[in-house]
Design an enzyme around this catalytic site. Structure first.
Site, PDB file in Angstrom:
ATOM      1  N   HIS A   1      12.410 -57.502   6.881  1.00  0.00           N
ATOM      2  CA  HIS A   1      12.720 -56.229   6.362  1.00  0.00           C
ATOM      3  C   HIS A   1      13.675 -55.496   7.192  1.00  0.00           C
ATOM      4  CE1 HIS A   1      11.389 -51.989   5.755  1.00  0.00           C
ATOM      5  NE2 HIS A   1      10.686 -52.530   4.761  1.00  0.00           N
TER       6      HIS A   1
ATOM      7  N   ASP B   1       6.844 -58.403  13.974  1.00  0.00           N
ATOM      8  CA  ASP B   1       6.662 -57.323  13.065  1.00  0.00           C
ATOM      9  C   ASP B   1       5.365 -57.515  12.317  1.00  0.00           C
ATOM     10  OD1 ASP B   1       6.477 -55.761  10.850  1.00  0.00           O
ATOM     11  OD2 ASP B   1       8.668 -56.003  10.308  1.00  0.00           O
TER      12      ASP B   1
ATOM     13  N   GLN C   1       3.067 -56.568   7.422  1.00  0.00           N
ATOM     14  CA  GLN C   1       2.513 -56.910   6.328  1.00  0.00           C
ATOM     15  C   GLN C   1       1.278 -57.961   6.641  1.00  0.00           C
ATOM     16  OE1 GLN C   1       2.868 -56.042   3.224  1.00  0.00           O
ATOM     17  NE2 GLN C   1       4.629 -54.884   3.541  1.00  0.00           N
TER      18      GLN C   1
ATOM     19  N   LYS D   1      -0.416 -49.546   5.917  1.00  0.00           N
ATOM     20  CA  LYS D   1      -0.720 -50.955   5.348  1.00  0.00           C
ATOM     21  C   LYS D   1      -2.314 -51.326   5.299  1.00  0.00           C
ATOM     22  CE  LYS D   1       3.973 -51.624   5.241  1.00  0.00           C
ATOM     23  NZ  LYS D   1       4.630 -51.327   3.865  1.00  0.00           N
TER      24      LYS D   1
ATOM     25  N   CYS E   1      13.540 -53.878   0.459  1.00  0.00           N
ATOM     26  CA  CYS E   1      14.005 -53.694   1.696  1.00  0.00           C
ATOM     27  C   CYS E   1      14.324 -54.952   2.544  1.00  0.00           C
ATOM     28  CB  CYS E   1      13.275 -52.682   2.484  1.00  0.00           C
ATOM     29  SG  CYS E   1      13.040 -51.112   1.935  1.00  0.00           S
TER      30      CYS E   1
HETATM   31  N1  C6P Z   1       7.622 -52.355   3.830  1.00  0.00           N
HETATM   32  C1  C6P Z   1       7.234 -52.577   1.358  1.00  0.00           C
HETATM   33  O1  C6P Z   1       6.896 -52.255   0.331  1.00  0.00           O
HETATM   34  P1  C6P Z   1       7.153 -48.504   7.813  1.00  0.00           P
HETATM   35  O2  C6P Z   1       8.131 -47.823   6.921  1.00  0.00           O
HETATM   36  O3  C6P Z   1       7.837 -48.083   9.128  1.00  0.00           O
HETATM   37  O4  C6P Z   1       5.758 -48.082   7.725  1.00  0.00           O
HETATM   38  O5  C6P Z   1       7.282 -50.026   7.631  1.00  0.00           O
HETATM   39  C2  C6P Z   1       8.392 -50.698   7.649  1.00  0.00           C
HETATM   40  C3  C6P Z   1       8.195 -52.252   7.271  1.00  0.00           C
HETATM   41  C4  C6P Z   1       8.538 -52.965   8.543  1.00  0.00           C
HETATM   42  N2  C6P Z   1       8.306 -54.517   8.252  1.00  0.00           N
HETATM   43  C5  C6P Z   1       7.710 -54.951   7.353  1.00  0.00           C
HETATM   44  C6  C6P Z   1       7.558 -56.369   7.118  1.00  0.00           C
HETATM   45  C7  C6P Z   1       7.465 -54.011   6.115  1.00  0.00           C
HETATM   46  O6  C6P Z   1       6.788 -54.595   5.140  1.00  0.00           O
HETATM   47  C8  C6P Z   1       7.643 -52.498   6.209  1.00  0.00           C
HETATM   48  C9  C6P Z   1       7.197 -51.802   5.084  1.00  0.00           C
HETATM   49  C10 C6P Z   1       7.009 -51.716   2.775  1.00  0.00           C
HETATM   50  O7  C6P Z   1       7.538 -53.829   1.555  1.00  0.00           O
HETATM   51  C11 C6P Z   1       7.799 -50.659   2.274  1.00  0.00           C
HETATM   52  S1  C6P Z   1       9.500 -50.816   2.239  1.00  0.00           S
END
Ligand code: C6P
Length: 403
Positions: free
Chosen positions: A121, A198, A201, A224, A361
């Site tokens: 991401h 990370d 997910q 999440k 993203c």
């Molecule tokens: N992905 C998606 O629709 P935040 O925004 O900080 O809570 O998470 C960011 C983020 C980082 N790593 C991964 C693997 C992610 O999937 C995400 C967030 C969402 O896939 C929103 S872009």
């Protein structure tokens, strides 16, 4: 006993309608829905003990502090960290990655190497590019294969004594691929490199054990995994969190302040400057309890059933291509031949089905497949086979209308 009706009754939002149709929420990868017990926690906090923490001797402040620190312990136990102070409460995954990236700016030297995976991401790419700009370190990429898996053979070739850091997601947000993070961590450690995982997910589907994985850092977002937005966690091994400088200066992260010199607080407060998302932190702890009460083996079983059924039914649609077919969580990223994913998403919405469309993203993944984006249906344990049928019929309808 896992009862889907009971589970669904925990989520008030699942009763709502969109454009006169029953909501079918399949955008769980973007954010999960919130069970009543978490909503009640938020209402209870603001109704009964809203106060700043670690600061006041008054009752409300002490109650809020106790609940916040209890939440940290729940999160510590869930991820099996050795100590509660190895859990830094952040505003989310992005914040956690940036704490680590900015910390290494004073440690890395020109010519050091950083490895990221092609499946990241943007929040696990951009901070490392910024770190490379600051330090002169070099960014290397583990390429991906057509089926959405990582080229582990090339990863092993990329590792060398100059490798200092490795970053990889546990699960890809765009494709759902479950990455072999244990192997990634083990191989990096042989060269003395640190690894940040990370887990954004992964945490809705898997209960990670940071000690068994031997992860150096692990980051995730509460939203999440049935928690609120604006709160998350950074796990770091004690010695590494001690090694990194603070990310932000301010209240709560200090031991003493004079105009000549400031000394910093110990862990975890060194990384928690300012008033945190107190209510969010407490609700995060309750969300962790909720997920555990559902049970990760039940979650896995239900989601795997939905994934296989949805894959089987969607594959019957001529002209539909699924991206990412290797070992994965309950995510299906797909396109209809000759039709822009955004148009499909807009029609699905009119039919009550919420999915995400676009590059998710994760633009490098879209570039790999030479596509502008995909339609992503991401399933949670509270979804049903009937909802999969609604999705499949809606996709067929969209194809008819747009061809
Ligand atoms: N992905 C998606 O629709 P935040 O925004 O900080 O809570 O998470 C960011 C983020 C980082 N790593 C991964 C693997 C992610 O999937 C995400 C967030 C969402 O896939 C929103 S872009």
């Amino acid at each position: 006993m896992f009862s889907i009706d009971k589970i669904r009754a925990d989520f008030p939002i699942l009763k709502r309608e969109v454009h006169g149709k029953k909501l079918v929420y399949l955008d769980n990868g973007a954010t999960s829905q919130t069970p009543q017990v978490v909503i009640d926690t938020i209402v209870d906090y603001y109704s009964n003990y809203n106060a700043n923490i670690h600061r006041g001797v008054h009752t409300l402040s002490q109650e809020a502090t106790d609940k916040y620190e209890e939440a940290r312990i729940k999160i510590q136990k869930h991820f099996n960290a050795k100590h509660p102070y190895e859990i830094i409460l952040t505003s989310g995954t992005t914040h956690g990655v940036n704490i680590v990236a900015s910390g290494f700016a004073s440690i890395l030297k020109e010519g050091d190497e950083i490895i990221v995976s092609a499946l990241e991401h943007h929040s696990n790419i951009v901070p490392w590019q910024m770190l490379c700009e600051k330090t002169g370190a070099i960014l290397k990429v583990i390429p991906m294969d057509e089926d959405g898996s990582l080229r582990m053979d090339i990863y092993h070739e990329l590792l060398n004594p100059k490798t200092k850091l490795v970053f990889c997601n546990h699960v890809s947000n765009a494709l759902g691929t479950i990455n072999p993070i244990k192997e990634i961590i083990h191989a990096a450690h042989k060269f003395g490199a640190y690894v940040l995982i990370d887990g954004a997910q992964a945490v809705p589907h898997i209960k990670p054990d940071v000690q068994a994985l031997d992860a150096d850092f692990y980051v995730a977002s509460a939203h999440k995994m049935c928690g609120p937005t604006g709160v998350g966690m950074l796990y770091g091994k004690e010695e590494l969190l001690k090694l990194l400088p603070p990310y932000q200066g301010g209240g709560e992260m200090i031991e003493t302040v004079t105009f000549e010199k400031t000394t910093y607080a110990g862990l975890p407060h060194k990384f928690e400057a300012g008033t945190p998302n107190i209510c969010g932190g407490i609700a995060f702890g309750v969300a962790v309890d909720y997920m555990n009460s559902v049970g990760f083996s039940n979650i896995e079983k239900q989601e795997n059933e939905l994934l296989s059924y949805a894959t089987q039914e969607l594959e019957k649609i001529e002209g539909l291509k699924i991206y990412g077919t290797s070992n994965k969580t309950s995510v299906i990223s797909f396109n209809l031949e000759g039709i822009h994913p955004y148009d499909v998403g807009a029609i699905l919405d009119k039919l009550g089905v919420a999915v995400r469309t676009g590059h998710h993203c994760a633009q490098p993944i879209m570039d790999f497949y030479c596509i502008p984006g995909t339609v992503r249906a991401s399933f949670s344990f509270y979804n049903t086979k009937e909802e999969v049928d609604v999705l499949v019929n809606a996709v067929k309808k969209a194809q008819m209308m747009l061809s």
